[in-house]
Design a protein around this motif. Sequence first.
Motif, mmCIF file in Angstrom:
data_model
loop_
_atom_site.group_PDB
_atom_site.id
_atom_site.type_symbol
_atom_site.label_atom_id
_atom_site.label_comp_id
_atom_site.label_asym_id
_atom_site.label_seq_id
_atom_site.Cartn_x
_atom_site.Cartn_y
_atom_site.Cartn_z
ATOM 1 N N GLY A 186 25.131 27.841 37.726
ATOM 2 C CA GLY A 186 24.787 26.427 37.820
ATOM 3 C C GLY A 186 24.641 25.929 39.240
ATOM 4 N N ILE A 187 25.492 26.391 40.148
ATOM 5 C CA ILE A 187 25.397 25.909 41.526
ATOM 6 C C ILE A 187 24.093 26.362 42.160
ATOM 7 N N GLU A 188 23.618 27.553 41.782
ATOM 8 C CA GLU A 188 22.342 28.028 42.325
ATOM 9 C C GLU A 188 21.187 27.184 41.807
ATOM 10 N N LEU A 189 21.208 26.837 40.543
ATOM 11 C CA LEU A 189 20.154 25.979 39.997
ATOM 12 C C LEU A 189 20.193 24.594 40.630
ATOM 13 N N ALA A 190 21.402 24.070 40.853
ATOM 14 C CA ALA A 190 21.522 22.743 41.464
ATOM 15 C C ALA A 190 20.961 22.754 42.883
ATOM 16 N N LEU A 191 21.300 23.781 43.657
ATOM 17 C CA LEU A 191 20.807 23.865 45.031
ATOM 18 C C LEU A 191 19.289 24.001 45.070
ATOM 19 N N ARG A 192 18.751 24.819 44.179
ATOM 20 C CA ARG A 192 17.297 25.009 44.162
ATOM 21 C C ARG A 192 16.589 23.718 43.736
ATOM 22 N N ALA A 193 17.146 23.043 42.736
ATOM 23 C CA ALA A 193 16.553 21.786 42.290
ATOM 24 C C ALA A 193 16.555 20.760 43.419
ATOM 25 N N ILE A 194 17.661 20.680 44.138
ATOM 26 C CA ILE A 194 17.743 19.723 45.244
ATOM 27 C C ILE A 194 16.749 20.099 46.343
ATOM 28 N N SER A 195 16.609 21.388 46.630
ATOM 29 C CA SER A 195 15.627 21.814 47.634
ATOM 30 C C SER A 195 14.227 21.346 47.247
ATOM 31 N N LEU A 196 13.846 21.554 46.005
ATOM 32 C CA LEU A 196 12.511 21.155 45.565
ATOM 33 C C LEU A 196 12.355 19.638 45.562
ATOM 34 N N LEU A 197 13.422 18.922 45.239
ATOM 35 C CA LEU A 197 13.360 17.462 45.293
ATOM 36 C C LEU A 197 13.196 16.978 46.733
ATOM 37 N N ARG A 232 33.148 23.519 33.827
ATOM 38 C CA ARG A 232 34.281 22.716 33.378
ATOM 39 C C ARG A 232 35.567 23.512 33.543
ATOM 40 N N PHE A 233 36.697 22.818 33.442
ATOM 41 C CA PHE A 233 38.032 23.422 33.495
ATOM 42 C C PHE A 233 38.217 24.210 34.799
ATOM 43 N N SER A 234 38.533 25.509 34.733
ATOM 44 C CA SER A 234 38.849 26.255 35.950
ATOM 45 C C SER A 234 37.629 26.498 36.828
ATOM 46 N N SER A 235 36.436 26.215 36.329
ATOM 47 C CA SER A 235 35.213 26.343 37.134
ATOM 48 C C SER A 235 34.795 25.025 37.769
ATOM 49 N N ALA A 236 35.547 23.959 37.517
ATOM 50 C CA ALA A 236 35.116 22.617 37.936
ATOM 51 C C ALA A 236 35.539 22.327 39.373
ATOM 52 N N ASN A 237 35.104 23.188 40.285
ATOM 53 C CA ASN A 237 35.399 22.964 41.708
ATOM 54 C C ASN A 237 34.132 22.459 42.395
ATOM 55 N N ASN A 238 33.779 23.016 43.555
ATOM 56 C CA ASN A 238 32.558 22.568 44.224
ATOM 57 C C ASN A 238 31.314 22.806 43.373
ATOM 58 N N HIS A 239 31.379 23.741 42.424
ATOM 59 C CA HIS A 239 30.241 23.962 41.524
ATOM 60 C C HIS A 239 29.940 22.705 40.708
ATOM 61 N N LEU A 240 30.977 22.042 40.229
ATOM 62 C CA LEU A 240 30.773 20.834 39.434
ATOM 63 C C LEU A 240 30.162 19.723 40.285
ATOM 64 N N ILE A 241 30.607 19.591 41.518
ATOM 65 C CA ILE A 241 30.020 18.591 42.420
ATOM 66 C C ILE A 241 28.540 18.901 42.645
ATOM 67 N N ALA A 242 28.214 20.179 42.854
ATOM 68 C CA ALA A 242 26.815 20.567 43.057
ATOM 69 C C ALA A 242 25.968 20.218 41.839
ATOM 70 N N GLU A 243 26.464 20.562 40.666
ATOM 71 C CA GLU A 243 25.702 20.305 39.447
ATOM 72 C C GLU A 243 25.518 18.806 39.211
ATOM 73 N N ALA A 244 26.568 18.029 39.462
ATOM 74 C CA ALA A 244 26.469 16.584 39.267
ATOM 75 C C ALA A 244 25.472 15.974 40.253
ATOM 76 N N ALA A 245 25.502 16.436 41.503
ATOM 77 C CA ALA A 245 24.538 15.936 42.486
ATOM 78 C C ALA A 245 23.120 16.290 42.069
ATOM 79 N N GLY A 246 22.922 17.521 41.606
ATOM 80 C CA GLY A 246 21.602 17.930 41.148
ATOM 81 C C GLY A 246 21.111 17.082 39.998
ATOM 82 N N GLU A 247 21.969 16.843 39.019
ATOM 83 C CA GLU A 247 21.559 16.048 37.854
ATOM 84 C C GLU A 247 21.303 14.593 38.234
#
Length: 641
Positions: A186-197, A232-247
């Motif tokens: 998910g963090i990779e998709l979020a970063l790529r989406a933000i790059s394209l945006l 979510r849960f134990s994965s909800a670290n900087n990855h969750l912030i990245a995904e939320a920013a992307g969305e």
Amino acid sequence: MSLGWYVNRLRNMSPGEVAHRVVEKRRKLSSKGRHESWARFAQQSDDIPRIPELNEVVLQASPAVREALDRTCSALLDGRFSALGVEWPKRPADALFPVEVWRLDPVSGLSWPGADAYCFDIAYRHETRLGDVKYVWEFNRLQFLQPLAAKLALDDDADARRAIEAAIESWHRAHPPFRGLVWNSGIELALRAISLLVVSSICGSHLSPDTIRRIREILAAHAFWLARFPSRFSSANNHLIAEAAGEYLLGVAMPDLAGADTMAAKARKTLETEIEKQIFPDGVPAEQSPTYGAFSIEFALLAALAARNLGEPFGPVFEARLIAFANWLAATSFNGIAPPLCDDDEGRVIAMGEPEPRYPASIANAAMAFFGTPSPVAASEPHLRDAIFGEAAAGEQSAASGLTTFPNGGYSIVNAVRFKLVMDHGPLGYLSIAAHGHADALSVLLSIDGEPVLVDPGTYLYHSGGAWRDWFRSTRAHNTLTIAGADQSIMSGAFNWSHKANALLVEASDTTLHAEHDGYAKRLGATHRRHVRVTEDGLRIEDEVSGKPQPVELVYQFAPGLDILVDGATATVSKDDTPIVVFTLPDAHFDIAIGEDRFDGGWVSPSFGAKVPAPRLSWRGKSDKPIVTEIRLVEQQGSRA
């Protein structure tokens, strides 16, 4: 995926997380054969996705930023790309993006699975033959398109336009949805989406309708994926912030997407909540890493910029956390460079394709500029993000003498006329797996006359690091005490811990620190206590171990470029043949290693994928009495504060 990995991860999962993982697994299986075509994400609209006002601010870039953009774009258009300490093979200027480049590992020279494999069937975590997945992910973040987009917008550069359009056409052709390595994190998709945006926002009006169509299809597929597989849960670290920013940015930039308003509103709420959780009130990142803290804040800043430009600014807690981070960073940095505490994978949101040794400082300055507050952090290299967020006015950058404590994150800093000492008495990391933590409780960092002397060893590698990954996270790699050769906290995977030491600051004053941790209490019946006291000519560190006498090792890892001369129980540290400090221990049980062919052979990782020789002093003995280190500064002609 190995059985051991699953077992260790399950140990850190709550019943709620186990249920979530079961649902997530079903979704991954059901997407196979259903969501793997661009036709599924065809767009009716040809509107250019835009983050509000991003183009306008980039057009105001300073001469220094323009010069940096010219330098970066020249290399990119010449087929040169480097990241994570590695140069990719040079590509001809008229064929910059062959389809196979997206799967290439530049270290191994081998190719990872592409469109021939369903993304969730690729067991990347334990792959050892092909290389480190991070290298392939890094290139596929498409962040090298950002400076090209700025170049196109500023200069209407035809070569930049051709490169952007060729890259997007090639990537679109190579990566049908859910096929290949690029669709499994998910963090990779979020970063790529933000790059394209960022690209479409800055230079979309310069791009062809076909390129905009492809961008929209890629973004729509990314929005679908991010909503379907949230961290979510134990994965909800900087990855969750990245995904939320992307969305959030996807919802703002593409309001015609189905459910865009709901997606953006939910993501905005998540972002504000997670910044409050992941940046403590005192400014320390919950993951204990300056660079991961900066990374999280950069995601949040870009979203906050969009929100403010829409007339809907984020709330006061968000602002307070970002300003607190800048103050913590200023307190812990040496000459404006943050120490490499815990993990650092050199992740960026706005990227220029050049090394950024002052990246956390750049983000702290961006945050202060965004809120119109003078920055306590030294200026960093000119960067595209300076045009986007603004450049902060310089504030007071010399810390007052005495003690500064960050009680939530667990750091204390002692500033004296000639030296700064940073002591770690915080948690291992964030959430149940503490993915990016290192076993460094009670470790100390020391600078003298603004130059680093005792340093953190850094990160080196992730997935492909193997035993080196474990070494750089271990207690023996840090400036602290190890009992019976055991780590304070127990690793159970490259990003997981089964046992976590708890540290506590017991007492603190301008001249004294006393802290302890319980990492050895259950296994060895021992508590490590460390007392640090400022003396007339330096410092006194006393390490005490409760319980029965046991073998201990006390380590001091010095910065690269220093020399150590041992004479009996003293070790004189010099730089450029000039003595700067003398360490004295109880007796002459020293081992000095510099770049030897073993884990404890004296190594520091200055950047991801790199390790360089650096002196490591190891003292071994018994814990039957306190172990005292006297640190005496050598007087220098013209010493500076």
